[in-house]
Write a protein that holds these residues in place. Structure first.
Motif, PDB file in Angstrom:
ATOM      1  N   ALA A  74      70.718  55.380  32.803  1.00  0.00           N
ATOM      2  CA  ALA A  74      71.631  54.539  31.788  1.00  0.00           C
ATOM      3  C   ALA A  74      71.231  53.281  31.714  1.00  0.00           C
ATOM      4  O   ALA A  74      70.948  52.862  30.791  1.00  0.00           O
ATOM      5  CB  ALA A  74      73.103  54.649  32.143  1.00  0.00           C
ATOM      6  N   ARG A  75      70.801  52.535  32.917  1.00  0.00           N
ATOM      7  CA  ARG A  75      70.377  51.198  32.793  1.00  0.00           C
ATOM      8  C   ARG A  75      69.121  51.048  32.135  1.00  0.00           C
ATOM      9  O   ARG A  75      69.093  50.151  31.117  1.00  0.00           O
ATOM     10  CB  ARG A  75      70.181  50.503  34.285  1.00  0.00           C
ATOM     11  N   ASN A  76      68.323  51.894  32.557  1.00  0.00           N
ATOM     12  CA  ASN A  76      66.731  51.866  31.673  1.00  0.00           C
ATOM     13  C   ASN A  76      66.726  52.248  30.379  1.00  0.00           C
ATOM     14  O   ASN A  76      66.254  51.673  29.406  1.00  0.00           O
ATOM     15  CB  ASN A  76      65.825  52.908  32.551  1.00  0.00           C
ATOM     16  N   ARG A  77      67.713  53.356  30.011  1.00  0.00           N
ATOM     17  CA  ARG A  77      67.749  53.600  28.675  1.00  0.00           C
ATOM     18  C   ARG A  77      68.560  52.453  27.934  1.00  0.00           C
ATOM     19  O   ARG A  77      67.944  51.941  26.827  1.00  0.00           O
ATOM     20  CB  ARG A  77      68.913  54.717  28.541  1.00  0.00           C
ATOM     21  N   GLU A  78      69.325  51.516  28.319  1.00  0.00           N
ATOM     22  CA  GLU A  78      70.037  50.474  27.605  1.00  0.00           C
ATOM     23  C   GLU A  78      68.839  49.322  27.569  1.00  0.00           C
ATOM     24  O   GLU A  78      68.840  48.403  26.469  1.00  0.00           O
ATOM     25  CB  GLU A  78      71.170  49.900  28.426  1.00  0.00           C
TER      26      GLU A  78
ATOM     27  N   MET B 159      76.715  46.519  27.362  1.00  0.00           N
ATOM     28  CA  MET B 159      75.869  47.716  27.357  1.00  0.00           C
ATOM     29  C   MET B 159      76.420  48.818  28.314  1.00  0.00           C
ATOM     30  O   MET B 159      76.928  48.360  29.590  1.00  0.00           O
ATOM     31  CB  MET B 159      74.304  47.371  27.807  1.00  0.00           C
ATOM     32  N   PRO B 160      76.391  50.033  28.185  1.00  0.00           N
ATOM     33  CA  PRO B 160      77.097  50.982  29.082  1.00  0.00           C
ATOM     34  C   PRO B 160      75.958  51.462  30.049  1.00  0.00           C
ATOM     35  O   PRO B 160      75.090  52.462  29.725  1.00  0.00           O
ATOM     36  CB  PRO B 160      77.297  52.519  28.064  1.00  0.00           C
ATOM     37  N   VAL B 161      76.135  50.878  31.094  1.00  0.00           N
ATOM     38  CA  VAL B 161      75.053  51.210  32.424  1.00  0.00           C
ATOM     39  C   VAL B 161      76.014  51.534  33.471  1.00  0.00           C
ATOM     40  O   VAL B 161      75.356  51.838  34.497  1.00  0.00           O
ATOM     41  CB  VAL B 161      74.361  49.939  32.716  1.00  0.00           C
ATOM     42  N   GLY B 162      76.915  52.167  33.298  1.00  0.00           N
ATOM     43  CA  GLY B 162      77.696  52.538  34.381  1.00  0.00           C
ATOM     44  C   GLY B 162      78.254  51.519  35.505  1.00  0.00           C
ATOM     45  O   GLY B 162      78.828  50.311  35.017  1.00  0.00           O
ATOM     46  N   GLN B 163      78.063  51.735  36.727  1.00  0.00           N
ATOM     47  CA  GLN B 163      78.729  50.633  37.584  1.00  0.00           C
ATOM     48  C   GLN B 163      77.507  49.655  37.749  1.00  0.00           C
ATOM     49  O   GLN B 163      76.824  49.606  38.524  1.00  0.00           O
ATOM     50  CB  GLN B 163      78.945  51.237  39.012  1.00  0.00           C
ATOM     51  N   GLY B 164      77.970  48.403  37.212  1.00  0.00           N
ATOM     52  CA  GLY B 164      76.944  47.229  36.942  1.00  0.00           C
ATOM     53  C   GLY B 164      77.427  46.481  35.661  1.00  0.00           C
ATOM     54  O   GLY B 164      78.661  46.425  35.461  1.00  0.00           O
ATOM     55  N   PHE B 165      76.527  45.684  35.322  1.00  0.00           N
ATOM     56  CA  PHE B 165      76.875  44.696  34.322  1.00  0.00           C
ATOM     57  C   PHE B 165      75.491  44.292  33.503  1.00  0.00           C
ATOM     58  O   PHE B 165      74.496  44.017  34.085  1.00  0.00           O
ATOM     59  CB  PHE B 165      77.703  43.335  34.769  1.00  0.00           C
TER      60      PHE B 165
ATOM     61  N   ALA C 167      78.640  54.839  31.917  1.00  0.00           N
ATOM     62  CA  ALA C 167      77.527  55.039  31.346  1.00  0.00           C
ATOM     63  C   ALA C 167      77.206  56.048  30.125  1.00  0.00           C
ATOM     64  O   ALA C 167      76.025  56.130  29.760  1.00  0.00           O
ATOM     65  CB  ALA C 167      76.740  56.126  32.824  1.00  0.00           C
ATOM     66  N   ASP C 168      78.137  56.290  29.581  1.00  0.00           N
ATOM     67  CA  ASP C 168      78.430  57.107  28.266  1.00  0.00           C
ATOM     68  C   ASP C 168      77.706  56.203  27.200  1.00  0.00           C
ATOM     69  O   ASP C 168      78.615  55.098  27.209  1.00  0.00           O
ATOM     70  CB  ASP C 168      79.592  57.769  28.327  1.00  0.00           C
TER      71      ASP C 168
ATOM     72  N   TYR D 100      70.837  35.443  24.057  1.00  0.00           N
ATOM     73  CA  TYR D 100      71.186  35.199  25.460  1.00  0.00           C
ATOM     74  C   TYR D 100      71.737  36.614  26.184  1.00  0.00           C
ATOM     75  O   TYR D 100      72.332  37.589  25.397  1.00  0.00           O
ATOM     76  CB  TYR D 100      72.122  34.424  25.642  1.00  0.00           C
ATOM     77  N   VAL D 101      71.430  36.817  27.486  1.00  0.00           N
ATOM     78  CA  VAL D 101      71.872  37.656  28.315  1.00  0.00           C
ATOM     79  C   VAL D 101      72.435  37.384  29.526  1.00  0.00           C
ATOM     80  O   VAL D 101      72.169  36.405  30.173  1.00  0.00           O
ATOM     81  CB  VAL D 101      70.790  38.784  28.795  1.00  0.00           C
ATOM     82  N   TYR D 102      73.667  37.841  29.644  1.00  0.00           N
ATOM     83  CA  TYR D 102      74.683  37.648  31.093  1.00  0.00           C
ATOM     84  C   TYR D 102      74.336  39.003  31.910  1.00  0.00           C
ATOM     85  O   TYR D 102      74.924  39.979  31.653  1.00  0.00           O
ATOM     86  CB  TYR D 102      76.079  37.460  30.483  1.00  0.00           C
ATOM     87  N   ASP D 103      73.590  39.047  32.959  1.00  0.00           N
ATOM     88  CA  ASP D 103      73.350  39.906  33.947  1.00  0.00           C
ATOM     89  C   ASP D 103      72.641  41.117  33.319  1.00  0.00           C
ATOM     90  O   ASP D 103      72.811  41.342  32.268  1.00  0.00           O
ATOM     91  CB  ASP D 103      74.640  40.336  34.667  1.00  0.00           C
ATOM     92  N   CYS D 104      71.944  41.965  34.418  1.00  0.00           N
ATOM     93  CA  CYS D 104      71.211  43.207  33.878  1.00  0.00           C
ATOM     94  C   CYS D 104      71.060  43.971  35.126  1.00  0.00           C
ATOM     95  O   CYS D 104      70.257  43.743  35.755  1.00  0.00           O
ATOM     96  CB  CYS D 104      70.099  42.739  33.130  1.00  0.00           C
ATOM     97  N   GLY D 105      71.988  44.816  35.505  1.00  0.00           N
ATOM     98  CA  GLY D 105      72.101  45.715  36.385  1.00  0.00           C
ATOM     99  C   GLY D 105      72.966  46.743  36.781  1.00  0.00           C
ATOM    100  O   GLY D 105      73.906  46.843  35.857  1.00  0.00           O
ATOM    101  N   ALA D 106      72.523  47.644  37.296  1.00  0.00           N
ATOM    102  CA  ALA D 106      73.586  48.837  37.606  1.00  0.00           C
ATOM    103  C   ALA D 106      73.125  49.387  39.228  1.00  0.00           C
ATOM    104  O   ALA D 106      72.026  49.420  39.541  1.00  0.00           O
ATOM    105  CB  ALA D 106      73.686  49.825  36.551  1.00  0.00           C
ATOM    106  N   MET D 107      74.260  50.076  39.490  1.00  0.00           N
ATOM    107  CA  MET D 107      73.760  50.903  40.983  1.00  0.00           C
ATOM    108  C   MET D 107      72.653  51.909  40.647  1.00  0.00           C
ATOM    109  O   MET D 107      72.760  52.412  39.571  1.00  0.00           O
ATOM    110  CB  MET D 107      75.174  51.718  41.441  1.00  0.00           C
ATOM    111  N   ASN D 108      72.036  52.271  41.538  1.00  0.00           N
ATOM    112  CA  ASN D 108      70.826  53.166  41.515  1.00  0.00           C
ATOM    113  C   ASN D 108      71.063  54.431  40.989  1.00  0.00           C
ATOM    114  O   ASN D 108      70.478  55.316  40.311  1.00  0.00           O
ATOM    115  CB  ASN D 108      70.114  53.341  42.884  1.00  0.00           C
TER     116      ASN D 108
END
Length: 436
Positions: free
Chosen positions: A56-60, A20-26, A421-422, A43-51
């Motif tokens: 972008a994180r919430n969008r994904e 997922m394109p979430v910027g600086q995160g995974f 994040a794009d 399954y999901v491996y990690d879900c996060g991004a810098m504030n």
């Protein structure tokens, strides 16, 4: 996330995975499907991004909810380590019934290191450190994720041996862990491997909490078809304690107490909660003097076929407008989290752990967002991946990915896939194995 159209071949196993394109995160999601199964293992491996990249994180997260449907079962949630940019989206992902998480897997990490991870976040991304969930996760990870009502919580530590999955005795159920299994409509998973499952919640209450070695793995297979299976196998790259000890010494000075007293009080959740809630400035000050070459515990993950399960394999990768098609048996994926693999001994240990599976790897996610200080050329020469995703975006002057790492990937003939994040940088991989 539109479905792709494939050649018409009889399928045995298919795996779709999306970075997922979430910027600086995974944030990575995957599905394993079988021809007769009505559902896919999710399954999901990690879900996060810098504030900075919260939008972008919430969008994904919302896109994933729409893709699977709210209330869908998430068979396995894997959290690689304690940095907020890998975990601060978990609450939004699964809270309020948005996803029904069945099993959560995370590495066992001592309080000293958890505090140091919090201090790192407080220094680099202060807004993320103010999250109530993230603070609770640092204080007591098991209690924090128990609120999501999982059936199992698996705490993974280093084991003696490598990953199961090549017809070895490690394919049998883990000692004491025969109850660690699950199923969907048409598929089953069982925890297999070498070592012992140590249950911390012996009663019948939920969740069931177990310590397991990383010599175990989830074997996912179609109901009554044990042989044609997919493996979800962890590896724990452990931290080096010297910096932790220096951090604790610095923190004791900031708090004006002795180190022995501080270490004794770290067993008190109320004391630690007060630290992360009201004394983040002291944690940051203690961190600044020892933040140079830190090594954190990180759970790496293999997702791929158990063995050579068929004679025909395909891999299709979409990144922006580009689509790549490969027709070789390398269809597996390895993620390295924020593992610090620059030292040969640490890199060799990971490669030895997954040695029976390296020849199947098509995709290797680069450690720590492609940072040079965590990279080792051996990762590429040993796995020979076709694709190397790196999740990174513009933050300060961080070299993510570093120019030297980019050159190394190119020199090995692999394709570097930068996910920021794009939305256009999303990476979708569809792989399958079957018979012609």
């Amino acid at each position: 996330m539109e479905a792709m159209i494939w050649s018409l071949i009889p399928l045995k196993i298919e795996n779709t995975r999306i970075q997922m394109p979430v910027g600086q995160g995974f944030f990575h999601a995957g599905w394993v499907g079988f021809p007769e199964a009505e559902e896919k293992f999710f399954y999901v491996y990690d879900c996060g991004a810098m504030n900075k990249f919260a939008t972008a994180r919430n969008r994904e997260i919302k896109k994933l909810h729409a893709y699977v449907g709210e209330g869908a079962r998430l068979d396995l949630l894997v959290i690689s380590h304690m940095h907020a940019d890998h975990v601060n989206g978990v609450e939004a992902l699964v809270t309020d019934g948005k996803l029904q998480v069945d099993t959560i897997m995370l590495p066992m990490i001592e309080m000293k290191e958890r505090l140091l991870s919090f201090a790192t976040t407080a220094h680099d991304d202060p807004a993320s450190a103010e999250s109530d969930f993230y603070r609770e996760f640092i204080v007591d990870p098991v209690a924090a994720v128990s609120r999501f009502d999982p059936r199992n919580i698996l705490l993974v530590g280093r084991g003696d041996g490598g990953a199961p999955g090549s017809g070895s005795p490690g394919d049998s159920p883990l000692d004491g862990g025969s109850d660690l299994s699950g199923e969907g409509r048409g598929y089953t998973w069982k925890l297999v491997g070498q070592g012992i499952a140590d249950f911390l919640s012996p009663d019948a209450g939920r969740p069931q909490i177990a310590k397991i070695p990383d010599t175990s793995a989830l074997r996912v297979f179609e109901f009554r078809n044990w042989q044609d299976a997919w493996l979800i196998a962890p590896y724990v790259d452990e931290e080096i304690t010297a910096k932790n000890d220096l951090f604790i010494s610095n923190l004791a000075s900031e708090l004006r107490i002795k180190v022995a007293e501080l270490e004794g009080r770290l067993s008190s959740t109320s004391f630690v909660l007060d630290l992360v809630t009201n004394q983040a400035d002291k944690l940051q000050s203690a961190y600044i003097s020892c933040h140079g070459d830190l090594n954190r515990t990180s759970l790496c993950l293999y997702s791929g076929p158990v063995g050579s399960v068929a004679v025909d394999h395909r891999c299709q990768v979409q990144h922006g407008p580009w689509v790549s098609n490969l027709g070789h048996p390398r269809i597996a994926w390895i993620a390295t989290g924020d593992a610090k693999l620059s030292k040969d001994a640490k890199c060799d240990a990971l490669l030895e752990h997954f040695k029976d599976h390296l020849a199947k790897v098509s995709t290797l996610t680069l450690p720590h967002h492609g940072a040079a200080a965590d990279f080792n050329q051996k990762l590429l020469t040993a796995t020979k991946p076709s694709f190397c995703p790196v999740t990174a975006d513009a933050v300060k002057n961080w070299q993510h990915p570093a120019a030297s790492v980019t050159r190394s990937v190119a020199s090995e003939g692999a394709m570097l896939l930068v996910v920021n994040a794009d939305e256009a940088t999303l990476v979708r991989e569809d792989v399958w194995t079957g018979t012609p």
